[in-house]
Structure formats: structure tokens, C-alpha cells
Design a protein around this motif. Structure first.
Motif, PDB file in Angstrom:
ATOM      1  N   THR A  87       0.773  -1.249   0.000  1.00 46.42           N
ATOM      2  CA  THR A  87       0.000   0.000   0.000  1.00 46.42           C
ATOM      3  C   THR A  87       0.805   1.300   0.000  1.00 46.42           C
ATOM      4  O   THR A  87       0.220   2.368  -0.152  1.00 46.42           O
ATOM      5  CB  THR A  87      -0.976   0.025   1.209  1.00 46.42           C
ATOM      6  N   ILE A  88       2.113   1.232   0.131  1.00 45.27           N
ATOM      7  CA  ILE A  88       2.897   2.475   0.070  1.00 45.27           C
ATOM      8  C   ILE A  88       2.644   3.247  -1.228  1.00 45.27           C
ATOM      9  O   ILE A  88       2.466   4.454  -1.194  1.00 45.27           O
ATOM     10  CB  ILE A  88       4.411   2.216   0.297  1.00 45.27           C
ATOM     11  N   PRO A  89       2.573   2.581  -2.379  1.00 46.75           N
ATOM     12  CA  PRO A  89       2.338   3.354  -3.607  1.00 46.75           C
ATOM     13  C   PRO A  89       0.961   4.011  -3.680  1.00 46.75           C
ATOM     14  O   PRO A  89       0.766   4.933  -4.469  1.00 46.75           O
ATOM     15  CB  PRO A  89       2.474   2.305  -4.718  1.00 46.75           C
ATOM     16  N   ILE A  90       0.016   3.571  -2.878  1.00 47.47           N
ATOM     17  CA  ILE A  90      -1.351   4.095  -2.959  1.00 47.47           C
ATOM     18  C   ILE A  90      -1.584   5.216  -1.948  1.00 47.47           C
ATOM     19  O   ILE A  90      -2.010   6.314  -2.311  1.00 47.47           O
ATOM     20  CB  ILE A  90      -2.386   2.959  -2.743  1.00 47.47           C
ATOM     21  N   THR A  91      -1.316   4.952  -0.681  1.00 42.16           N
ATOM     22  CA  THR A  91      -1.608   5.924   0.380  1.00 42.16           C
ATOM     23  C   THR A  91      -0.401   6.268   1.248  1.00 42.16           C
ATOM     24  O   THR A  91      -0.537   7.041   2.196  1.00 42.16           O
ATOM     25  CB  THR A  91      -2.709   5.375   1.322  1.00 42.16           C
ATOM     26  N   GLY A  92       0.725   5.678   0.966  1.00 40.77           N
ATOM     27  CA  GLY A  92       1.868   5.851   1.862  1.00 40.77           C
ATOM     28  C   GLY A  92       1.750   4.954   3.075  1.00 40.77           C
ATOM     29  O   GLY A  92       2.542   5.039   3.990  1.00 40.77           O
ATOM     30  N   THR A  93       0.758   4.116   3.099  1.00 37.32           N
ATOM     31  CA  THR A  93       0.429   3.171   4.167  1.00 37.32           C
ATOM     32  C   THR A  93       0.114   3.880   5.472  1.00 37.32           C
ATOM     33  O   THR A  93       1.001   4.231   6.243  1.00 37.32           O
ATOM     34  CB  THR A  93       1.540   2.128   4.407  1.00 37.32           C
ATOM     35  N   GLY A  94      -1.172   4.063   5.692  1.00 38.37           N
ATOM     36  CA  GLY A  94      -1.638   4.616   6.960  1.00 38.37           C
ATOM     37  C   GLY A  94      -1.692   3.494   7.985  1.00 38.37           C
ATOM     38  O   GLY A  94      -0.771   3.319   8.761  1.00 38.37           O
ATOM     39  N   ILE A  95      -2.724   2.725   7.968  1.00 33.34           N
ATOM     40  CA  ILE A  95      -3.068   1.612   8.871  1.00 33.34           C
ATOM     41  C   ILE A  95      -2.869   1.914  10.353  1.00 33.34           C
ATOM     42  O   ILE A  95      -3.206   1.096  11.181  1.00 33.34           O
ATOM     43  CB  ILE A  95      -2.416   0.262   8.495  1.00 33.34           C
ATOM     44  N   ASN A  96      -2.353   3.061  10.678  1.00 30.03           N
ATOM     45  CA  ASN A  96      -2.212   3.514  12.059  1.00 30.03           C
ATOM     46  C   ASN A  96      -2.641   4.979  12.102  1.00 30.03           C
ATOM     47  O   ASN A  96      -1.863   5.868  11.749  1.00 30.03           O
ATOM     48  CB  ASN A  96      -0.767   3.371  12.539  1.00 30.03           C
TER      49      ASN A  96
END
Length: 196
Positions: free
Chosen positions: A130-139
Motif C-alpha cells: 500500500t505504500i504506492p497508494i496511500t503511503g500506508t496509513g493503517i495507524n
């Protein structure tokens, strides 16, 4: 790093370093509402302080990388970003539930020692996707802390994605683990015993 953080904070807070995980555990009745609220406040304050330290000590890199603030990447719709956050957080929270399930068999007694490792690997795998999509939130706390310290409009534009997506993903993981898998396991065990 998640492995280290979870391992080090397990004795203090049960390894709660993510509001989405805390929310999932609250829904599963493993954490009380006042405790969940206090954990989430502490997680958000910790994230703001952590981002403040990075900003103070690594100014060049901090500004070069947008303060580490999560943003929806160009070319992706808000629906895709929300979906990525939901699925990524589901993977994380489901891993937390599975790795820390106290009702495992005695043969799996070594698993609690390895729980922080499996949680860290889950976070790593979600980042790869998911880094390419949102920068990876999940937190949500990490996303919030970065947006507060970066103080640019773009960091706040899609902030809701990094709260709504993880909370939905956590809720689905809690429901799936507690009511689908656990109920199925109890029924299967009951039918096995009645046949034996």
C-alpha cells in the motif's frame, strides 16, 4: 521496528501502539472503553511527539519527504485509497487477533513469544502493498501525528481516509475473528466431540 515496539510495550499496555488495533480489541471486548480512549489519546500524543523529534533532528529529510505525512497518491481514487486502508488494517488487526489468541492449543504455547514478530511481518507486507497508494496509513495515530507536525493543507486533505479506513478494517477483523472463526471452531469442536 514494529516488532521491537510491540515487544517492548507489551508489558506496559499490551503492545497498543495503534488506535485501529485498540478499536478492534475494544469491539471484541478485550479492552474497556475508558482504557481504549486513554490508549488512543496516548498513541496520538506519542505520534505528535515522535514526529516533532524527527522534524527537530532531521529537518532536511523531513521536508524532503513531506514530513512523512500520508497522502493519496495521484492516479488513485479516494475509493481505492479507502479500500487499501481497510484491507491493510484488516490484515494487521487479524494478525494481532490470531497471534495473541489465548485459546490456542498447548502445542502452540510458543506462539505468544513470537506474536510481535508476526505482527511486525504483517505490517511489513501491508507496507509493500500500500505504500504506492496511500503511503500506508493503517495507524491513525501515525497519520495524525505527521499531519499535525507537517502543517500543510495537503497532509489534511485526505486525513479522513487514514481514520475511517483503519477503523472499518479493524471492525471487520474483530468481527471475523470473534464471530466467524471462533463460532465456527466452537461448532466444529462440539460436533467432533458428539461424534466421538
Amino acid at each position: 521496528m514494529i516488532f521491537v515496539l510491540v515487544y517492548c510495550t507489551t508489558g506496559i499496555s499490551g503492545g497498543h501502539i495503534n488506535p485501529a488495533v485498540t478499536f478492534g480489541l475494544f469491539l471484541a471486548r478485550k479492552v474497556t472503553l475508558p482504557r481504549a480512549f486513554m490508549y488512543i489519546v496516548a498513541q496520538c500524543l506519542g505520534a505528535v511527539c515522535g514526529c516533532g523529534l524527527v522534524k527537530a533532528f532531521q529537518k532536511t529529510y523531513y521536508h524532503a519527504y513531506g514530513g512523512g505525512a500520508n497522502e493519496l497518491a495521484e492516479g488513485y481514487s479516494k475509493g481505492t485509497g479507502l479500500g487499501a486502508e481497510i484491507i491493510g488494517t484488516f490484515v494487521l488487526v487479524y494478525t494481532v487477533f490470531s497471534a495473541t489468541d489465548p485459546k490456542r492449543n498447548a502445542r502452540d504455547s510458543h506462539v505468544p513469544v513470537l506474536a510481535p514478530l508476526s505482527i511486525g511481518f504483517a505490517v511489513f507486507m501491508v507496507h509493500l502493498a500500500t505504500i504506492p497508494i496511500t503511503g500506508t496509513g493503517i495507524n491513525p495515530a501515525r497519520s495524525f501525528g505527521a499531519a499535525v507536525m507537517y502543517r500543510k493543507d495537503k497532509a489534511w486533505d485526505d486525513q479522513w481516509l487514514f481514520w475511517v479506513g483503519p477503523m472499518i478494517g479493524a471492525a471487520i477483523a474483530a468481527y471475523y475473528h470473534q464471530y466467524v472463526l471462533r463460532t465456527g471452531a466452537v461448532k466444529a469442536l462440539g460436533s467432533f466431540r458428539s461424534n466421538a
